[in-house]
Design a protein around this motif. Structure first.
Motif, short mmCIF file in Angstrom:
data_model
loop_
_atom_site.label_atom_id
_atom_site.label_comp_id
_atom_site.label_asym_id
_atom_site.label_seq_id
_atom_site.Cartn_x
_atom_site.Cartn_y
_atom_site.Cartn_z
N ILE A 154 0.83 -1.21 0.00
CA ILE A 154 0.00 0.00 0.00
C ILE A 154 0.86 1.26 0.00
O ILE A 154 0.60 2.20 -0.74
N ASP A 155 1.90 1.27 0.85
CA ASP A 155 2.71 2.48 1.02
C ASP A 155 4.12 2.10 1.47
O ASP A 155 4.44 2.15 2.66
N PRO A 156 5.00 1.74 0.52
CA PRO A 156 6.35 1.32 0.90
C PRO A 156 7.16 2.40 1.62
O PRO A 156 8.00 2.09 2.46
N LYS A 157 6.90 3.67 1.33
CA LYS A 157 7.64 4.75 2.00
C LYS A 157 7.37 4.78 3.51
O LYS A 157 8.23 5.18 4.28
N ALA A 158 6.19 4.34 3.92
CA ALA A 158 5.84 4.34 5.34
C ALA A 158 6.67 3.33 6.12
O ALA A 158 6.82 3.45 7.34
N LEU A 159 7.21 2.34 5.42
CA LEU A 159 7.98 1.28 6.09
C LEU A 159 9.45 1.28 5.69
O LEU A 159 10.21 0.42 6.14
N ALA A 160 9.86 2.25 4.89
CA ALA A 160 11.24 2.28 4.38
C ALA A 160 12.27 2.49 5.50
O ALA A 160 13.36 1.93 5.45
N ASP A 161 11.93 3.25 6.51
CA ASP A 161 12.82 3.51 7.64
C ASP A 161 12.48 2.56 8.78
O ASP A 161 11.33 2.51 9.22
N ARG A 162 13.47 1.82 9.25
CA ARG A 162 13.24 0.87 10.34
C ARG A 162 12.79 1.55 11.63
O ARG A 162 12.25 0.92 12.51
N GLU A 163 13.02 2.85 11.75
CA GLU A 163 12.64 3.59 12.95
C GLU A 163 11.33 4.36 12.77
O GLU A 163 10.95 5.15 13.63
N SER A 164 10.62 4.15 11.65
CA SER A 164 9.38 4.86 11.41
C SER A 164 8.28 4.34 12.34
O SER A 164 8.38 3.25 12.91
N TRP A 165 7.22 5.14 12.45
CA TRP A 165 6.09 4.79 13.31
C TRP A 165 5.55 3.40 12.99
O TRP A 165 5.41 2.55 13.87
N TRP A 166 5.23 3.14 11.74
CA TRP A 166 4.65 1.84 11.37
C TRP A 166 5.65 0.70 11.48
O TRP A 166 5.27 -0.40 11.88
N SER A 167 6.92 0.94 11.16
CA SER A 167 7.92 -0.12 11.28
C SER A 167 8.03 -0.59 12.72
O SER A 167 8.08 -1.80 12.99
N ILE A 168 8.07 0.34 13.64
CA ILE A 168 8.20 -0.01 15.06
C ILE A 168 6.95 -0.74 15.56
O ILE A 168 7.04 -1.75 16.26
N ALA A 169 5.76 -0.25 15.17
CA ALA A 169 4.52 -0.91 15.57
C ALA A 169 4.49 -2.35 15.07
O ALA A 169 4.12 -3.28 15.81
N LEU A 170 4.91 -2.57 13.83
CA LEU A 170 4.90 -3.92 13.27
C LEU A 170 5.96 -4.80 13.90
O LEU A 170 5.74 -5.99 14.12
N MET A 171 7.15 -4.24 14.18
CA MET A 171 8.19 -5.02 14.85
C MET A 171 7.70 -5.54 16.20
O MET A 171 8.00 -6.67 16.58
N GLN A 172 6.94 -4.72 16.91
CA GLN A 172 6.41 -5.15 18.20
C GLN A 172 5.45 -6.30 18.03
O GLN A 172 5.46 -7.26 18.80
N LEU A 173 4.61 -6.25 17.00
CA LEU A 173 3.68 -7.35 16.74
C LEU A 173 4.42 -8.61 16.27
O LEU A 173 4.08 -9.72 16.68
N GLU A 174 5.41 -8.41 15.41
CA GLU A 174 6.16 -9.56 14.88
C GLU A 174 6.93 -10.27 15.97
O GLU A 174 7.11 -11.48 15.93
N GLY A 175 7.39 -9.53 16.97
CA GLY A 175 8.16 -10.11 18.05
C GLY A 175 7.31 -10.56 19.23
O GLY A 175 7.82 -11.16 20.17
N ALA A 176 6.01 -10.25 19.18
CA ALA A 176 5.12 -10.57 20.31
C ALA A 176 4.96 -12.07 20.45
O ALA A 176 4.84 -12.81 19.49
N LYS A 177 4.96 -12.49 21.65
CA LYS A 177 4.73 -13.90 21.98
C LYS A 177 3.40 -14.01 22.72
O LYS A 177 3.19 -13.36 23.72
N GLY A 178 2.51 -14.82 22.13
CA GLY A 178 1.25 -15.09 22.80
C GLY A 178 0.38 -13.99 23.10
O GLY A 178 0.08 -13.00 23.00
#
Length: 178
Positions: A154-178
């Motif tokens: 949908i929007d690759p620029k929103a995720l281009a920076d590993r420190e962006s708002w959406w990148s961090i939110a997704l990293m938290q979900l991807e690393g979440a356990k249970g």
């Protein structure tokens, strides 16, 4: 294209607020295609977004003019906030470009959240679908990675920076356990 009924189902009818889409398209320089196809936004989206700003420092749809030196003035409109910091971390529409920027009020920072207002709505829609289908557990990280791929389409620029708002939110979900 997602129809307005799908957005209402995902965000729930009692969890939406109207914004003046037609008026903004007429008044702002941002191209019409940068606006969501619906004229409403979710009020509350878990930890990633809120339009509920009652009692906060800025009201929803407040206009903010930022002096940017030689570049002139950046005209912004508040379209939401980070739920945990509604006074300081504001989602703002750049009225000239249609981008959504995260304004750090106290330190004067600006960060790209989404390339367009439409992309923000699409991200919030996809995030709502993820939340509705999420059962937690060991598969959440895999499902969050699939969500990242969909959002990147949908929007690759929103995720281009590993420190962006959406990148961090997704990293938290991807690393979440249970």
């Amino acid at each position: 294209m997602t129809d307005s009924d799908a957005y209402l189902r995902a965000w729930e009818p009692d969890n939406v607020i109207r914004y003046p889409r037609a008026k903004w398209i007429r008044e702002f320089d941002a191209p019409a295609g940068t606006f969501p196809e619906v004229d409403f936004l979710p009020i509350d989206m878990s930890v990633v977004y809120t339009a509920y700003l009652e009692g906060a420092r800025f009201d929803l749809y407040t206009r903010i003019n930022l002096e940017t030196g030689d570049e002139g003035t950046l005209a912004l409109v508040v379209v939401g906030a980070v739920p945990s910091d509604k006074d300081d971390m504001l989602f703002c529409l750049d009225t000239a470009s249609g981008q959504i920027l995260l304004l750090g009020v106290s330190d004067g920072t600006l960060e790209l959240v989404n390339s367009t207002f439409k992309a923000l709505a699409d991200f919030l829609y996809q995030f709502a679908l993820f939340i509705d289908a999420d059962t937690g557990g060991a598969g959440r990280g895999r499902r969050a990675s699939a969500l990242r791929a969909k959002l990147n389409g949908i929007d690759p620029k929103a995720l281009a920076d590993r420190e962006s708002w959406w990148s961090i939110a997704l990293m938290q979900l991807e690393g979440a356990k249970g």
